[in-house]
Write an enzyme that holds these catalytic residues in place. Structure first.
Site, PDB file in Angstrom:
ATOM      1  N   SER A 247       4.435  -4.471  -8.575  1.00  0.00           N
ATOM      2  CA  SER A 247       3.045  -4.065  -8.734  1.00  0.00           C
ATOM      3  C   SER A 247       2.492  -4.462 -10.106  1.00  0.00           C
ATOM      4  CB  SER A 247       2.952  -2.563  -8.466  1.00  0.00           C
ATOM      5  OG  SER A 247       1.696  -2.276  -7.920  1.00  0.00           O
ATOM      6  N   TRP A 338      -4.090  -3.924   0.030  1.00  0.00           N
ATOM      7  CA  TRP A 338      -4.727  -3.798  -1.297  1.00  0.00           C
ATOM      8  C   TRP A 338      -4.296  -4.969  -2.200  1.00  0.00           C
ATOM      9  CZ3 TRP A 338      -8.599  -1.469  -3.573  1.00  0.00           C
ATOM     10  CH2 TRP A 338      -8.574  -1.115  -4.928  1.00  0.00           C
ATOM     11  N   HIS A 388       3.675  -0.633   0.175  1.00  0.00           N
ATOM     12  CA  HIS A 388       3.713  -1.033  -1.231  1.00  0.00           C
ATOM     13  C   HIS A 388       4.894  -0.336  -1.911  1.00  0.00           C
ATOM     14  CE1 HIS A 388       1.818  -2.306  -4.991  1.00  0.00           C
ATOM     15  NE2 HIS A 388       2.022  -1.100  -5.471  1.00  0.00           N
TER      16      HIS A 388
END
Ligand code: GCU
Length: 408
Positions: A247, A338, A388
């Site tokens: 991330s 996202w 995620h």
């Protein structure tokens, strides 16, 4: 008046048919209108221009090495992880003459009884070293600018992201430190002086530092200092270092790989906007959203492209190109829209022309693979089924890539 995050989120695009038509500038196009056609020219001229561009426009300058670096071994256990590993905790002291010092603690696991010093994975963690391992006697790290632990209850909460036991079983060392201890995340104006930048720009106002620096650069710089420490550690082979991150730390891993060629393999996991994903697709998180969340992840000048991604004179395939010809892995997850998995894949596709200058293929395809069927070229891409996160499924692919690269 900047919009709130809630307002911004309402307008986020998740519809492929609404991705705008865009043109991608090639990293091989020179400012004089010519085109780079040889690896020689890329290495000796154009790459430096692209790197300088990124420093100025995206992530900022990395500070130099400090005047002094010292490595203080805080603890050693030779029976770690059920007696399979040696575990060390090392405090990395960074000192500038006349401007004080800063330090952070690196946790290192080394396979026991390795015949040769092993390759080493290194990455930053989100919640403290104690969150990455189930060994409860590991020091708690990860502090905010007030000096308080960010995750005092965080023991072992992210063990699955680190997979230390299996990494050790496969013969690799693994090192980590908490990113807050380099630059405390979400810390506002004051943070600029209460982190490693305090050593280099003690008198400069925060607003001015933000013009040429970012937290992502601070974190990437911290990864390089960890590698300095590992170079000093005879029981690992620091010439075989793999940098990885998830991330915002996946964005950081890419930038560390771009700025420090000692990283032989670079892995970005679900790095998304400002990482591997192309800005110009405006799918999932966009510039407005990311800069509203954390403006200091990037230099302040990037804000002028909010809602104007079309005007960006570059895109994130340039960042991947900076790693060429070293192998890079771009990892996405099916439910992580996202982060725009397709945009992450495409930056690998478009960076491939730089790899081809070196006689390599890069990604070797422009067809996005189905979930859980990794493509493994010098640029590798995999789309894991799921959310995620950084999971064992991701690590299976990383171990495979490291095995191929280091012949293990
Ligand atoms: C947020 C942010 C992302 C970032 C992620 C993370 O979702 O919008 O850009 O990658 O946090 O670091 O977990």
């Amino acid at each position: 008046m900047p919009r709130s995050q809630e307002e911004i989120r309402k307008d986020i695009n998740y519809d492929e048919s609404k991705v705008p038509a865009f043109e991608l500038p090639s990293p091989l196009e020179r400012p004089d209108g010519g085109r780079v056609t040889t690896a020689y020219e890329w290495v000796n001229r154009r790459r430096g221009e692209v790197l300088d561009f990124y420093k100025k426009e995206v992530y900022g300058q990395l500070p130099p090495r400090p005047d002094k670096i010292r490595f203080e071994t805080l603890s050693v256990r030779d029976d770690a992880l059920d007696n399979t590993a040696i575990r060390k905790e090392i405090r990395i002291h960074l000192e500038m003459n006349g401007a004080g010092s800063h330090s952070f603690v690196m946790l290192l696991y080394i396979p026991k009884n390795a015949k040769l010093p092993p390759p080493v994975f290194l990455g930053l963690n989100f919640k403290g070293n104690h969150a990455t391992t189930d060994e409860t006697d590991v020091m708690m790290t990860g502090r905010n600018i007030a000096g308080e632990l960010v995750e005092p209850e965080g023991h072992a909460v992210q063990v699955h992201r680190w997979q230390f036991r299996e990494t050790i079983r496969r013969g690799y060392a693994s090192a980590t430190a908490c990113y807050h201890d380099i630059y405390p995340d979400f810390c506002s104006e004051e943070g600029w002086h209460r982190c490693v930048y305090g050593l280099f720009y003690p008198e400069e106002p925060a607003e001015s530092i933000h013009k040429h620096a970012s937290s992502i650069s601070a974190w990437a710089w911290g990864l390089s200092r960890m590698l300095d420490c590992l170079e000093n550690e005879p029981s690992v082979d620091a010439s075989k270092a793999v940098v990885h991150g998830h991330s915002r730390l996946g964005k950081t891993a890419l930038w560390a790989g771009a700025t420090d060629p000692r990283f032989r393999l670079v892995i970005s996991n679900d790095s998304g906007c400002g990482g591997a994903a192309l800005f110009k697709r405006c799918f999932g998180e966009n510039l407005e959203a990311i800069l509203a969340l954390a403006p200091y992840w990037f230099v302040s000048g990037l804000q002028r492209y909010i809602n104007n991604e079309a005007a960006l004179p570059f895109d994130q395939h340039w960042l991947i190109s900076l790693i060429a010809p070293r192998p890079v892995c771009i990892a996405s997850a099916t439910e992580d829209l996202w982060a725009d998995p397709k945009g992450e894949f495409l930056s690998g596709v478009y960076a491939s022309e730089v790899y081809r200058l070196f006689g390599a293929e890069g990604l070797g395809t422009d067809a996005m693979p189905p979930p859980d069927q990794p493509v493994t070229g010098e640029i590798s891409y995999h789309l894991r089924t799921g959310k995620h996160d950084q999971t064992r499924g991701d690590w299976l692919h990383y171990w495979d890539l490291a095995g191929k690269l280091f012949g293990r």
